[in-house]
Scaffold this motif. Sequence first.
Motif, PDB file in Angstrom:
ATOM      1  N   UNK A  68       0.817  -1.217   0.000  1.00 46.24           N
ATOM      2  CA  UNK A  68       0.000   0.000   0.000  1.00 46.24           C
ATOM      3  C   UNK A  68       0.850   1.265   0.000  1.00 46.24           C
ATOM      4  N   UNK A  69       2.145   1.114   0.103  1.00 46.03           N
ATOM      5  CA  UNK A  69       3.072   2.245   0.195  1.00 46.03           C
ATOM      6  C   UNK A  69       2.684   3.165   1.359  1.00 46.03           C
ATOM      7  N   UNK A  70       2.301   2.565   2.447  1.00 47.64           N
ATOM      8  CA  UNK A  70       1.867   3.351   3.598  1.00 47.64           C
ATOM      9  C   UNK A  70       2.900   3.340   4.720  1.00 47.64           C
ATOM     10  N   UNK A  71       4.122   2.997   4.386  1.00 43.93           N
ATOM     11  CA  UNK A  71       5.184   3.052   5.377  1.00 43.93           C
ATOM     12  C   UNK A  71       5.561   4.507   5.635  1.00 43.93           C
ATOM     13  N   UNK A  72       6.238   4.733   6.723  1.00 46.03           N
ATOM     14  CA  UNK A  72       6.686   6.080   7.052  1.00 46.03           C
ATOM     15  C   UNK A  72       7.658   6.543   5.972  1.00 46.03           C
ATOM     16  N   UNK A  73       7.462   7.747   5.486  1.00 44.59           N
ATOM     17  CA  UNK A  73       8.322   8.274   4.424  1.00 44.59           C
ATOM     18  C   UNK A  73       8.499   9.776   4.597  1.00 44.59           C
ATOM     19  N   UNK A  74       9.643  10.237   4.179  1.00 47.46           N
ATOM     20  CA  UNK A  74       9.918  11.674   4.136  1.00 47.46           C
ATOM     21  C   UNK A  74       9.707  12.117   2.691  1.00 47.46           C
ATOM     22  N   UNK A  75       8.680  12.898   2.438  1.00 42.59           N
ATOM     23  CA  UNK A  75       8.351  13.288   1.062  1.00 42.59           C
ATOM     24  C   UNK A  75       8.541  14.776   0.809  1.00 42.59           C
ATOM     25  N   UNK A  76       9.237  15.448   1.689  1.00 42.14           N
ATOM     26  CA  UNK A  76       9.410  16.890   1.552  1.00 42.14           C
ATOM     27  C   UNK A  76      10.040  17.242   0.204  1.00 42.14           C
ATOM     28  N   UNK A  77      11.137  16.593  -0.147  1.00 43.32           N
ATOM     29  CA  UNK A  77      11.810  16.887  -1.411  1.00 43.32           C
ATOM     30  C   UNK A  77      10.947  16.444  -2.588  1.00 43.32           C
ATOM     31  N   UNK A  78      10.400  15.264  -2.482  1.00 39.05           N
ATOM     32  CA  UNK A  78       9.591  14.731  -3.580  1.00 39.05           C
ATOM     33  C   UNK A  78       8.372  15.613  -3.860  1.00 39.05           C
ATOM     34  N   UNK A  79       7.817  16.203  -2.854  1.00 39.38           N
ATOM     35  CA  UNK A  79       6.648  17.075  -3.042  1.00 39.38           C
ATOM     36  C   UNK A  79       6.998  18.402  -3.716  1.00 39.38           C
ATOM     37  N   UNK A  80       8.264  18.786  -3.649  1.00 37.11           N
ATOM     38  CA  UNK A  80       8.672  20.088  -4.190  1.00 37.11           C
ATOM     39  C   UNK A  80       9.185  20.034  -5.629  1.00 37.11           C
ATOM     40  N   UNK A  81       9.481  18.849  -6.125  1.00 36.01           N
ATOM     41  CA  UNK A  81      10.063  18.746  -7.474  1.00 36.01           C
ATOM     42  C   UNK A  81       8.969  18.548  -8.523  1.00 36.01           C
ATOM     43  N   UNK A  84       7.835  14.780 -13.296  1.00 35.48           N
ATOM     44  CA  UNK A  84       8.741  13.767 -13.831  1.00 35.48           C
ATOM     45  C   UNK A  84       9.745  13.318 -12.770  1.00 35.48           C
ATOM     46  N   UNK A  85      10.297  14.255 -12.018  1.00 29.77           N
ATOM     47  CA  UNK A  85      11.243  13.896 -10.959  1.00 29.77           C
ATOM     48  C   UNK A  85      10.556  13.137  -9.824  1.00 29.77           C
ATOM     49  N   UNK A  86       9.310  13.462  -9.549  1.00 26.11           N
ATOM     50  CA  UNK A  86       8.556  12.711  -8.544  1.00 26.11           C
ATOM     51  C   UNK A  86       8.415  11.254  -8.964  1.00 26.11           C
ATOM     52  N   UNK A  87       8.068  11.057 -10.234  1.00 28.04           N
ATOM     53  CA  UNK A  87       7.914   9.686 -10.736  1.00 28.04           C
ATOM     54  C   UNK A  87       9.256   8.951 -10.730  1.00 28.04           C
ATOM     55  N   UNK A  88      10.315   9.656 -11.106  1.00 31.53           N
ATOM     56  CA  UNK A  88      11.650   9.056 -11.106  1.00 31.53           C
ATOM     57  C   UNK A  88      12.083   8.709  -9.676  1.00 31.53           C
ATOM     58  N   UNK A  89      11.800   9.589  -8.743  1.00 28.99           N
ATOM     59  CA  UNK A  89      12.137   9.317  -7.345  1.00 28.99           C
ATOM     60  C   UNK A  89      11.348   8.127  -6.813  1.00 28.99           C
ATOM     61  N   UNK A  90      10.116   7.961  -7.250  1.00 30.01           N
ATOM     62  CA  UNK A  90       9.327   6.795  -6.841  1.00 30.01           C
ATOM     63  C   UNK A  90       9.973   5.506  -7.319  1.00 30.01           C
ATOM     64  N   UNK A  91      10.485   5.519  -8.538  1.00 30.22           N
ATOM     65  CA  UNK A  91      11.174   4.337  -9.068  1.00 30.22           C
ATOM     66  C   UNK A  91      12.422   4.037  -8.237  1.00 30.22           C
ATOM     67  N   UNK A  92      13.183   5.082  -7.917  1.00 30.94           N
ATOM     68  CA  UNK A  92      14.406   4.900  -7.134  1.00 30.94           C
ATOM     69  C   UNK A  92      14.070   4.362  -5.735  1.00 30.94           C
ATOM     70  N   UNK A  93      13.069   4.926  -5.103  1.00 31.71           N
ATOM     71  CA  UNK A  93      12.670   4.464  -3.764  1.00 31.71           C
ATOM     72  C   UNK A  93      12.212   3.008  -3.817  1.00 31.71           C
ATOM     73  N   UNK A  94      11.393   2.669  -4.815  1.00 34.13           N
ATOM     74  CA  UNK A  94      10.926   1.282  -4.941  1.00 34.13           C
ATOM     75  C   UNK A  94      12.088   0.328  -5.205  1.00 34.13           C
TER      76      UNK A  94
END
Length: 189
Positions: A68-81, A84-94
């Motif tokens: 569910x991707x409901x683990x604790x996460x720090x999304x401060x940077x991801x929310x500001x970019x 395309x970078x958000x999607x790329x960061x999701x791939x990197x995190x996964x």
Amino acid sequence: MNSLPRFSFHLARLELRCAGVMLAIVLCLLIFNIFTRAAAQAQYWVDEAAITAMVWMTFLAASACLQARSNIAMTLVQDLVPDFLQRLMSVVVDLLMLIFVSFFLVMVWKWFDLLGLYKNQWDIMAFSADTFNFIYEEPTQTLGIRKFWVWLILPVFSFTSVLHCLACLQTSVQVLLLNRKPTKQYETS
């Protein structure tokens, strides 16, 4: 094409149901413990059984949280970019999560050492003498069962977590390549 995410979704639902059963077992054991202690007939195995059920519940729910991707996460940077970078960061995190749980699966595989046990013809004493791994011999304190039965949740957690992370990675890569916002098609809520 989305069979792995769909399977992961249904597996997570099963894990949450099993975690709910474990929670019910913990509750029943604690209530039983209250009554037996009040009657001065304490059953000491109940504490260990409740802790074991709680540990199993935690690992089952943690695996479902990966789906569910409901683990604790720090999304401060991801929310500001940008998107395309958000999607790329999701791939990197996964991908990083997949590497982590895969490493954990390998460690659990080495710890349980089924190949070593097979090499010793399933003789636990010979296995322990050969490898100095006493996982199959060590008993629990009050339940009187071998601890590896309690620890079996670790290979289950590791394997299901790898499946969930693979499914999340597949979804993230599809979202990145198709240049679209992620959908909430397979949520556990």
